[in-house]
Design a protein around this motif. Structure first.
Motif, mmCIF file in Angstrom:
data_model
loop_
_atom_site.group_PDB
_atom_site.id
_atom_site.type_symbol
_atom_site.label_atom_id
_atom_site.label_comp_id
_atom_site.label_asym_id
_atom_site.label_seq_id
_atom_site.Cartn_x
_atom_site.Cartn_y
_atom_site.Cartn_z
ATOM 1 N N TYR A 66 -4.770 1.765 7.948
ATOM 2 C CA TYR A 66 -4.342 0.775 8.940
ATOM 3 C C TYR A 66 -4.663 -0.610 8.378
ATOM 4 O O TYR A 66 -5.788 -0.857 7.901
ATOM 5 N N ASP A 67 -3.701 -1.502 8.428
ATOM 6 C CA ASP A 67 -3.873 -2.855 7.902
ATOM 7 C C ASP A 67 -3.514 -3.852 8.994
ATOM 8 O O ASP A 67 -2.345 -3.976 9.377
ATOM 9 N N SER A 68 -4.527 -4.559 9.502
ATOM 10 C CA SER A 68 -4.280 -5.494 10.604
ATOM 11 C C SER A 68 -3.456 -6.695 10.173
ATOM 12 O O SER A 68 -2.832 -7.359 11.013
ATOM 13 N N SER A 69 -3.423 -6.981 8.869
ATOM 14 C CA SER A 69 -2.666 -8.154 8.416
ATOM 15 C C SER A 69 -1.170 -7.966 8.601
ATOM 16 O O SER A 69 -0.426 -8.942 8.719
ATOM 17 N N VAL A 83 -5.816 11.732 10.887
ATOM 18 C CA VAL A 83 -4.764 10.860 11.428
ATOM 19 C C VAL A 83 -5.214 10.258 12.756
ATOM 20 O O VAL A 83 -5.059 9.051 13.003
ATOM 21 N N ASN A 84 -5.788 11.102 13.598
ATOM 22 C CA ASN A 84 -6.240 10.624 14.903
ATOM 23 C C ASN A 84 -7.347 9.576 14.773
ATOM 24 O O ASN A 84 -7.380 8.599 15.530
ATOM 25 N N GLU A 85 -8.267 9.791 13.823
ATOM 26 C CA GLU A 85 -9.346 8.821 13.612
ATOM 27 C C GLU A 85 -8.791 7.474 13.153
ATOM 28 O O GLU A 85 -9.229 6.413 13.614
ATOM 29 N N THR A 86 -7.829 7.519 12.258
ATOM 30 C CA THR A 86 -7.220 6.271 11.789
ATOM 31 C C THR A 86 -6.617 5.505 12.954
ATOM 32 O O THR A 86 -6.825 4.289 13.110
ATOM 33 N N GLN A 87 -5.871 6.207 13.779
ATOM 34 C CA GLN A 87 -5.196 5.550 14.888
ATOM 35 C C GLN A 87 -6.177 5.108 15.971
ATOM 36 O O GLN A 87 -6.051 4.007 16.523
ATOM 37 N N PHE A 88 -7.165 5.960 16.258
ATOM 38 C CA PHE A 88 -8.132 5.644 17.317
ATOM 39 C C PHE A 88 -8.936 4.390 16.976
ATOM 40 O O PHE A 88 -9.028 3.456 17.784
ATOM 41 N N TRP A 89 -9.502 4.355 15.769
ATOM 42 C CA TRP A 89 -10.369 3.239 15.424
ATOM 43 C C TRP A 89 -9.583 1.953 15.171
ATOM 44 O O TRP A 89 -10.082 0.853 15.417
ATOM 45 N N SER A 90 -8.342 2.071 14.731
ATOM 46 C CA SER A 90 -7.537 0.856 14.583
ATOM 47 C C SER A 90 -7.272 0.236 15.954
ATOM 48 O O SER A 90 -7.314 -0.992 16.113
ATOM 49 N N ILE A 138 -14.211 13.393 1.055
ATOM 50 C CA ILE A 138 -13.383 12.563 1.928
ATOM 51 C C ILE A 138 -14.020 11.177 1.946
ATOM 52 O O ILE A 138 -15.210 11.040 2.244
ATOM 53 N N ASN A 139 -13.254 10.157 1.604
ATOM 54 C CA ASN A 139 -13.795 8.813 1.503
ATOM 55 C C ASN A 139 -13.271 7.945 2.642
ATOM 56 O O ASN A 139 -12.056 7.821 2.827
ATOM 57 N N LEU A 140 -14.177 7.347 3.386
ATOM 58 C CA LEU A 140 -13.818 6.356 4.387
ATOM 59 C C LEU A 140 -14.076 4.979 3.800
ATOM 60 O O LEU A 140 -15.154 4.726 3.247
ATOM 61 N N TYR A 141 -13.096 4.097 3.904
ATOM 62 C CA TYR A 141 -13.267 2.715 3.471
ATOM 63 C C TYR A 141 -12.821 1.795 4.600
ATOM 64 O O TYR A 141 -11.674 1.888 5.053
ATOM 65 N N PHE A 142 -13.737 0.956 5.071
ATOM 66 C CA PHE A 142 -13.424 -0.047 6.093
ATOM 67 C C PHE A 142 -13.670 -1.434 5.496
ATOM 68 O O PHE A 142 -14.666 -1.649 4.797
ATOM 69 N N ALA A 143 -12.775 -2.370 5.767
ATOM 70 C CA ALA A 143 -12.956 -3.764 5.367
ATOM 71 C C ALA A 143 -12.756 -4.649 6.592
ATOM 72 O O ALA A 143 -11.991 -4.309 7.503
ATOM 73 N N PHE A 193 -9.226 -3.557 7.941
ATOM 74 C CA PHE A 193 -8.461 -2.602 7.139
ATOM 75 C C PHE A 193 -9.226 -1.288 7.173
ATOM 76 O O PHE A 193 -10.449 -1.261 6.972
ATOM 77 N N ILE A 194 -8.510 -0.196 7.432
ATOM 78 C CA ILE A 194 -9.116 1.135 7.531
ATOM 79 C C ILE A 194 -8.385 2.073 6.584
ATOM 80 O O ILE A 194 -7.154 2.091 6.544
ATOM 81 N N SER A 195 -9.154 2.854 5.841
ATOM 82 C CA SER A 195 -8.541 3.857 4.973
ATOM 83 C C SER A 195 -9.384 5.128 4.956
ATOM 84 O O SER A 195 -10.595 5.070 4.716
ATOM 85 N N TYR A 196 -8.735 6.253 5.246
ATOM 86 C CA TYR A 196 -9.343 7.572 5.115
ATOM 87 C C TYR A 196 -8.660 8.258 3.937
ATOM 88 O O TYR A 196 -7.449 8.514 3.983
ATOM 89 N N ASP A 197 -9.420 8.532 2.885
ATOM 90 C CA ASP A 197 -8.853 9.051 1.640
ATOM 91 C C ASP A 197 -9.225 10.515 1.459
ATOM 92 O O ASP A 197 -10.408 10.875 1.494
#
Length: 487
Positions: free
Chosen positions: A275-278, A352-359, A402-407, A370-374
């Motif tokens: 997810y990219d807020s920009s 997928v749900n985590e990406t959408q929920f936290w965004s 599984i890598n989580l990256y948040f910026a 910026f959120i990325s689940y790899d």
């Protein structure tokens, strides 16, 4: 222990000549900087606030950058020995920065003396042995470029700007891991400066316990200055990425089909759920790789058929592949991780749900989000290529990281992001356990683990052995003056 005592006595004598006294006295960091400047050779330099100082302190994540009292760029391993002896006797905090890609605050930065490994940037290929000597100041971009004229390469990083040193000392997952193992599995030896100032070479036959510890155990035992790695023949590879949105079912089906059917070790994928807020969208980026100029027909068809916002898959050099994906800079950042035994549709649904929920939850109040689940699907055989190492603590089960990256942009959001990432990893772990995966005690990959994770959660049964190795080579705990995972 006699040789350690000899070096400590020599150090105290040397510092007396420099006007720096006694190991139990507090010293101004600037006094220590000046002492280092007097002690090192002309191949090394000390810098104070200014252009080079700023570059030496730079970290890819803004949140990991700390202003030190000074920086020093050592030009030789012997000068690092002099530096360590001064830091050890005066008990001065320091950082060791390869490329500055760690996201954990204080792991490679300091308010004391920042050691920037920038000048140790050699890439030397020995055609007789097929071994490459890689200086600890390199990023993988430069390593690949340096080896390209010889039509050889190594097992290294997958995106631009990753430092060779920290990546390797933490284990090293690569596009070539299915074929050759972790990066540490291809290392034949390390040049390392012990805390007493002595430069040694550690491999499977000499300083073998140190060699074991350095393979996944980071900077607990000294400062690593060069990596000796096996190379393999390489001209062109095939790969790139496809970015898509709105077709999660097709993406997950393609990922699971590849994971369950493709056993060719030259092939790899790296799916990320972002997810990219920009730009305000949820997207899926699929890294594709084949270790040859062309893949077997049909192997990646499911991915190539996806509707693409961006696609840049082609036959190219490895350098071209990774430089096409520079990581974003200028934001604060953090990683976290969990380890799986297998991938399933239920687990990918949860990602997928985590990406959408936290965004949705965070974007209104977290600028620059910026959120990325790899997801990293590897073959079950990838750990068979190596030998015992500090990490992983066991090679019986090939775990999938599984890598989580948040910026994010602002420091006031640091705490909530840390809490969210920890909560998300706990939740995804519960999802995997609920579907029958015994991962409650599965070791976490230390290059991805967020600060505060207990050593036992990463190194398991190896913790006591690593503490013993640490005590053998660093009885004065000099390396405890710097950051990172500490035994």
């Amino acid at each position: 222990m006699l040789h350690i005592l000899k070096y400590l006595l020599l150090s105290i004598s040397t510092f007396g000549c420099l006007g720096v006294r006694g190991s139990g006295t507090h010293h101004s960091h600037l006094t220590i900087c000046n002492a280092i400047a007097q002690a090192v050779s002309t191949k090394s330099s000390v810098f104070y606030p200014g252009n080079q100082y700023t570059s030496d302190n730079y970290h890819w994540a803004v949140s990991s950058t700390i202003n030190s009292s000074c920086t020093v760029e050592p030009g030789t391993a012997e000068d690092i020995g002099k530096i360590l002896r001064i830091l050890g006797v005066t008990r001065t905090p320091f950082g060791v920065r390869g490329a500055g890609h760690t996201s954990n605050v204080g792991f490679s930065a300091t308010t004391g003396v920042q050691i920037a490994m920038t000048r140790l940037d050699e890439v030397i290929y020995d055609a007789k042995t097929s071994i490459a000597k890689i200086g600890a100041g390199n990023v993988w971009d430069d390593v690949y470029e340096g080896l390209q004229p010889f039509n050889v390469s190594v097992v290294g990083g997958r995106v631009s700007g990753i430092g060779a040193a920290g990546f390797t000392l933490g284990g090293g997952y690569s596009y070539k891991t299915n074929e050759y193992g972790l990066t540490i599995d291809t290392v034949t030896g390390f040049e390392v400066v012990l805390p007493i100032g002595e430069v040694v070479f550690a491999d499977a036959t000499q300083y073998s316990d140190l060699f074991f510890g350095l393979k996944g155990g980071f900077n607990n035992f000294g400062v690593m200055t060069a990596i000796y790695m096996k190379t393999h023949a390489e001209t062109f590879v095939w790969g790139g990425s496809i970015t898509t949105t709105g077709v999660d079912e097709a993406v997950m089906a393609a990922v699971l089909n590849f994971y369950s059917t493709v056993t060719d070790p030259k092939a790899a994928i790296l799916p990320t759920f972002n997810y990219d807020s920009s730009i305000g969208i949820v997207s899926r980026s699929l890294g594709l790789f084949y270790h040859a100029p062309e893949p077997p027909q049909g192997m990646f068809d499911d991915f190539l058929a996806l509707p693409a916002l961006v696609q840049n898959v082609s036959t190219r050099s490895l350098l071209s592949l990774i430089t096409a994906f520079p990581e974003p800079t200028g934001l604060r950042g953090a990683f976290h991780t969990l380890s799986l035994h297998t991938l399933s549709s239920a687990f990918l649904d949860a990602v997928v749900n985590e990406t959408q929920f936290w965004s949705t939850q965070l974007s209104p109040s977290v600028p620059g989000l910026f959120i990325s689940y790899d997801v990293e699907p590897f073959l079950s055989s990838y750990l068979s290529h190596g030998s015992p190492s500090a990490w992983p603590p066991s090679r019986e089960i090939a775990l999938l990281p599984i890598n989580l990256y948040f910026a994010w942009a602002l420091p006031e959001n640091d705490t909530v992001i840390h809490e969210v990432m920890t909560q998300s990893v706990d939740y995804l772990t519960e999802v995997a356990i609920a579907e029958g995966q015994d991962i409650a005690d599965a070791p976490l990959y230390p290059n991805y683990a967020i600060s505060g994770v207990p050593l036992e959660d990463m190194y398991g049964q190896n913790v006591e052995r690593l503490k013993h190795i640490k005590a053998t080579y660093d009885p004065a705990n000099v390396m405890g003056l710097t950051g990172g995972w500490k035994f």
